[in-house]
Write an enzyme that holds these catalytic residues in place. Sequence first.
Site, PDB file in Angstrom:
ATOM      1  N   THR A  92      -7.653   3.071   7.310  1.00 26.90           N
ATOM      2  CA  THR A  92      -6.931   1.939   7.916  1.00 26.90           C
ATOM      3  C   THR A  92      -5.449   2.253   8.131  1.00 26.90           C
ATOM      4  O   THR A  92      -4.708   1.395   8.609  1.00 26.90           O
ATOM      5  CB  THR A  92      -7.044   0.699   7.010  1.00 26.90           C
ATOM      6  OG1 THR A  92      -6.854   1.105   5.655  1.00 26.90           O
ATOM      7  CG2 THR A  92      -8.380   0.022   7.159  1.00 26.90           C
ATOM      8  N   TYR A 152      -2.768   5.777   9.043  1.00 26.23           N
ATOM      9  CA  TYR A 152      -2.426   6.585  10.224  1.00 26.23           C
ATOM     10  C   TYR A 152      -3.647   6.795  11.113  1.00 26.23           C
ATOM     11  O   TYR A 152      -3.574   6.715  12.347  1.00 26.23           O
ATOM     12  CB  TYR A 152      -1.880   7.941   9.748  1.00 26.23           C
ATOM     13  CG  TYR A 152      -0.836   8.555  10.636  1.00 26.23           C
ATOM     14  CD1 TYR A 152      -1.003   8.630  12.012  1.00 26.23           C
ATOM     15  CD2 TYR A 152       0.341   9.071  10.100  1.00 26.23           C
ATOM     16  CE1 TYR A 152      -0.027   9.201  12.820  1.00 26.23           C
ATOM     17  CE2 TYR A 152       1.317   9.628  10.895  1.00 26.23           C
ATOM     18  CZ  TYR A 152       1.125   9.692  12.247  1.00 26.23           C
ATOM     19  OH  TYR A 152       2.083  10.255  13.039  1.00 26.23           O
ATOM     20  N   ASN A 153      -4.789   7.058  10.476  1.00 32.24           N
ATOM     21  CA  ASN A 153      -6.037   7.297  11.211  1.00 32.24           C
ATOM     22  C   ASN A 153      -6.330   6.188  12.214  1.00 32.24           C
ATOM     23  O   ASN A 153      -6.723   6.449  13.347  1.00 32.24           O
ATOM     24  CB  ASN A 153      -7.175   7.422  10.194  1.00 32.24           C
ATOM     25  CG  ASN A 153      -8.544   7.410  10.841  1.00 32.24           C
ATOM     26  OD1 ASN A 153      -8.941   8.375  11.465  1.00 32.24           O
ATOM     27  ND2 ASN A 153      -9.271   6.298  10.707  1.00 32.24           N
ATOM     28  N   SER A 204      -4.192   4.146  13.609  1.00 29.19           N
ATOM     29  CA  SER A 204      -3.233   4.200  14.721  1.00 29.19           C
ATOM     30  C   SER A 204      -3.626   5.268  15.743  1.00 29.19           C
ATOM     31  O   SER A 204      -3.257   5.176  16.904  1.00 29.19           O
ATOM     32  CB  SER A 204      -1.827   4.512  14.206  1.00 29.19           C
ATOM     33  OG  SER A 204      -1.426   3.584  13.249  1.00 29.19           O
ATOM     34  N   ASP A 247       0.837  -1.200   0.000  1.00 34.05           N
ATOM     35  CA  ASP A 247       0.000   0.000   0.000  1.00 34.05           C
ATOM     36  C   ASP A 247       0.877   1.257   0.000  1.00 34.05           C
ATOM     37  O   ASP A 247       0.552   2.258  -0.645  1.00 34.05           O
ATOM     38  CB  ASP A 247      -0.916   0.001   1.227  1.00 34.05           C
ATOM     39  CG  ASP A 247      -2.038  -1.023   1.100  1.00 34.05           C
ATOM     40  OD1 ASP A 247      -2.344  -1.439  -0.040  1.00 34.05           O
ATOM     41  OD2 ASP A 247      -2.609  -1.410   2.134  1.00 34.05           O
ATOM     42  N   GLY A 248       2.006   1.186   0.722  1.00 35.79           N
ATOM     43  CA  GLY A 248       2.941   2.316   0.752  1.00 35.79           C
ATOM     44  C   GLY A 248       3.484   2.606  -0.642  1.00 35.79           C
ATOM     45  O   GLY A 248       3.619   3.766  -1.036  1.00 35.79           O
ATOM     46  N   ASN A 286      -4.270   8.947   1.310  1.00 35.96           N
ATOM     47  CA  ASN A 286      -4.592   8.422   2.645  1.00 35.96           C
ATOM     48  C   ASN A 286      -5.102   9.519   3.576  1.00 35.96           C
ATOM     49  O   ASN A 286      -6.219   9.460   4.060  1.00 35.96           O
ATOM     50  CB  ASN A 286      -3.342   7.818   3.307  1.00 35.96           C
ATOM     51  CG  ASN A 286      -3.195   6.330   3.061  1.00 35.96           C
ATOM     52  OD1 ASN A 286      -4.114   5.683   2.585  1.00 35.96           O
ATOM     53  ND2 ASN A 286      -2.045   5.794   3.388  1.00 35.96           N
ATOM     54  N   GLU A 287      -4.188  10.494   3.851  1.00 30.01           N
ATOM     55  CA  GLU A 287      -4.570  11.487   4.844  1.00 30.01           C
ATOM     56  C   GLU A 287      -3.738  12.757   4.715  1.00 30.01           C
ATOM     57  O   GLU A 287      -2.641  12.738   4.156  1.00 30.01           O
ATOM     58  CB  GLU A 287      -4.428  10.949   6.273  1.00 30.01           C
ATOM     59  CG  GLU A 287      -3.021  10.891   6.833  1.00 30.01           C
ATOM     60  CD  GLU A 287      -2.212   9.700   6.378  1.00 30.01           C
ATOM     61  OE1 GLU A 287      -2.754   8.582   6.417  1.00 30.01           O
ATOM     62  OE2 GLU A 287      -1.060   9.882   5.957  1.00 30.01           O
ATOM     63  N   ARG A 298      -6.435  21.972  21.017  1.00 36.26           N
ATOM     64  CA  ARG A 298      -5.050  22.173  21.479  1.00 36.26           C
ATOM     65  C   ARG A 298      -4.405  20.808  21.637  1.00 36.26           C
ATOM     66  O   ARG A 298      -5.001  19.908  22.241  1.00 36.26           O
ATOM     67  CB  ARG A 298      -5.010  22.917  22.820  1.00 36.26           C
ATOM     68  CG  ARG A 298      -5.384  24.378  22.709  1.00 36.26           C
ATOM     69  CD  ARG A 298      -5.456  25.010  24.090  1.00 36.26           C
ATOM     70  NE  ARG A 298      -5.905  26.388  24.016  1.00 36.26           N
ATOM     71  CZ  ARG A 298      -7.166  26.760  23.913  1.00 36.26           C
ATOM     72  NH1 ARG A 298      -8.125  25.854  23.855  1.00 36.26           N
ATOM     73  NH2 ARG A 298      -7.500  28.045  23.868  1.00 36.26           N
TER      74      ARG A 298
HETATM   75  P1  NAP Z   1       5.153   3.396   4.455  1.00 38.11           P
HETATM   76  O1  NAP Z   1       6.319   2.679   4.983  1.00 38.11           O
HETATM   77  O2  NAP Z   1       4.969   3.511   2.997  1.00 38.11           O
HETATM   78  O3  NAP Z   1       3.831   2.802   5.089  1.00 38.11           O
HETATM   79  C1  NAP Z   1       3.740   2.564   6.467  1.00 38.11           C
HETATM   80  C2  NAP Z   1       2.799   1.381   6.667  1.00 38.11           C
HETATM   81  O4  NAP Z   1       1.451   1.823   6.443  1.00 38.11           O
HETATM   82  C3  NAP Z   1       3.078   0.215   5.716  1.00 38.11           C
HETATM   83  O5  NAP Z   1       2.975  -0.992   6.447  1.00 38.11           O
HETATM   84  C4  NAP Z   1       1.946   0.337   4.704  1.00 38.11           C
HETATM   85  O6  NAP Z   1       1.543  -0.914   4.142  1.00 38.11           O
HETATM   86  C5  NAP Z   1       0.826   0.870   5.575  1.00 38.11           C
HETATM   87  N1  NAP Z   1      -0.252   1.555   4.846  1.00 38.11           N
HETATM   88  C6  NAP Z   1      -0.159   2.576   3.962  1.00 38.11           C
HETATM   89  N2  NAP Z   1      -1.377   2.947   3.551  1.00 38.11           N
HETATM   90  C7  NAP Z   1      -2.271   2.126   4.170  1.00 38.11           C
HETATM   91  C8  NAP Z   1      -3.678   2.009   4.151  1.00 38.11           C
HETATM   92  N3  NAP Z   1      -4.445   2.825   3.424  1.00 38.11           N
HETATM   93  N4  NAP Z   1      -4.250   1.075   4.949  1.00 38.11           N
HETATM   94  C9  NAP Z   1      -3.493   0.249   5.701  1.00 38.11           C
HETATM   95  N5  NAP Z   1      -2.155   0.314   5.764  1.00 38.11           N
HETATM   96  C10 NAP Z   1      -1.551   1.248   5.012  1.00 38.11           C
HETATM   97  O7  NAP Z   1       5.154   4.819   5.181  1.00 38.11           O
HETATM   98  P2  NAP Z   1       5.348   6.285   4.705  1.00 38.11           P
HETATM   99  O8  NAP Z   1       5.876   6.280   3.312  1.00 38.11           O
HETATM  100  O9  NAP Z   1       6.047   7.046   5.741  1.00 38.11           O
HETATM  101  O10 NAP Z   1       3.831   6.881   4.712  1.00 38.11           O
HETATM  102  C11 NAP Z   1       2.815   6.400   3.904  1.00 38.11           C
HETATM  103  C12 NAP Z   1       1.586   6.151   4.755  1.00 38.11           C
HETATM  104  O11 NAP Z   1       1.934   5.346   5.879  1.00 38.11           O
HETATM  105  C13 NAP Z   1       0.969   7.405   5.349  1.00 38.11           C
HETATM  106  O12 NAP Z   1      -0.029   7.891   4.492  1.00 38.11           O
HETATM  107  C14 NAP Z   1       0.397   6.936   6.684  1.00 38.11           C
HETATM  108  O13 NAP Z   1      -0.986   6.681   6.617  1.00 38.11           O
HETATM  109  C15 NAP Z   1       1.090   5.646   6.984  1.00 38.11           C
HETATM  110  N6  NAP Z   1       1.848   5.821   8.208  1.00 38.11           N
HETATM  111  C16 NAP Z   1       1.272   5.403   9.351  1.00 38.11           C
HETATM  112  C17 NAP Z   1       1.894   5.615  10.551  1.00 38.11           C
HETATM  113  C18 NAP Z   1       1.236   5.161  11.804  1.00 38.11           C
HETATM  114  O14 NAP Z   1       0.241   4.442  11.707  1.00 38.11           O
HETATM  115  N7  NAP Z   1       1.723   5.563  12.960  1.00 38.11           N
HETATM  116  C19 NAP Z   1       3.133   6.238  10.615  1.00 38.11           C
HETATM  117  C20 NAP Z   1       3.701   6.651   9.413  1.00 38.11           C
HETATM  118  C21 NAP Z   1       3.028   6.450   8.201  1.00 38.11           C
HETATM  119  P3  NAP Z   1       2.442  -1.754   3.105  1.00 38.11           P
HETATM  120  O15 NAP Z   1       3.367  -2.567   3.965  1.00 38.11           O
HETATM  121  O16 NAP Z   1       1.430  -2.576   2.378  1.00 38.11           O
HETATM  122  O17 NAP Z   1       3.178  -0.804   2.219  1.00 38.11           O
END
Ligand code: NAP
Length: 261
Positions: free
Chosen positions: A160, A162-163, A165, A46-47, A121-122, A147
């Site tokens: 599914t 960041y939201n 989490s 997904d990333g 995503n967000e 705040r």
């Molecule tokens: P990334 O390494 O590309 O992705 C981080 C993880 O989020 C990977 O395991 C990815 O799945 C998963 N992911 C991405 N979009 C998703 C979705 N719509 N539903 C479920 N899982 C999803 O990270 P990045 O390049 O920094 O950022 C890309 C996205 O990652 C951001 O849009 C954000 O939503 C998410 N992210 C989440 C957190 C958190 O939850 N704390 C922190 C940073 C980023 P795959 O293994 O399939 O690629």
Amino acid sequence: MNKFTVIARPDPVSEQLKQRTIADLEKNGYIYDPDWPDYCFVIGGDGTFIYAVHDILRKHKKNLDKVHFYGIHTGTLGFYTDYLDSEYDEFMATFLSGEYKITDYPLLQVEYDGHKHNAINEIRVENSARTQLIDVYVNGEKFETFRGTGLCVCTQLGSTAYNRSLGGAVMQEGLDFIEMTEMAGIHHSKYRSLEAPIILKGDTVLEFRSPTFKDAIIGCDADVYRIDEVTSITIHICQTASVHMIRGRQVSYFDRLKSLF
Ligand code: NAP
């Protein structure tokens, strides 16, 4: 419509599948053209899919709205892909037969001081250096003063990521909503905001105002922008472009959820 590009996660399995995809498509009369693709094949997770959408938005000459994305996952089943790498033959045969559906997914858009950025995503406004005050307006009407660290606004597909989490609700596929979730909101006798995630209609326009966003950033999926001098930010669904995804076989949304979490 016969030009394509392939964007793969930089790992050996995805790279190998990329070469196979290029060879099979060229064998069937398609032309590899990373600048003007009609189709963008995404190999990874997904990333990688999110990276590919931003890559087309940023670098490629072809307008995002004219590109069709088709993904295969080289890990577990994701939300942006319908096939695993072990199902490559079916993935390719479905594309070549043309027996697939195209589903449009909305993009979020943030606007401030003449800048515009998109996210699938967000969009997050966050400040890890100091308490961020944000006056939240919904369709022009003052809703609350927040705040804390920040606010996250996601699409149904992003619910599914960041939201989730942050404790936000997962939204079932097909729902035309956006969701706003707090990031470490401060809640006590002096300061109060909704605290709970709120799901809003897809045509909602959110405005975040603050006397200062010094040290804050705007995160659009994986892209990040400084907003020190900004005082007003608008977030809404983009009216001029969406992401067109080729969906092959039908995969139940609940199977995806079960496979991932
Ligand atoms: P990334 O390494 O590309 O992705 C981080 C993880 O989020 C990977 O395991 C990815 O799945 C998963 N992911 C991405 N979009 C998703 C979705 N719509 N539903 C479920 N899982 C999803 O990270 P990045 O390049 O920094 O950022 C890309 C996205 O990652 C951001 O849009 C954000 O939503 C998410 N992210 C989440 C957190 C958190 O939850 N704390 C922190 C940073 C980023 P795959 O293994 O399939 O690629």
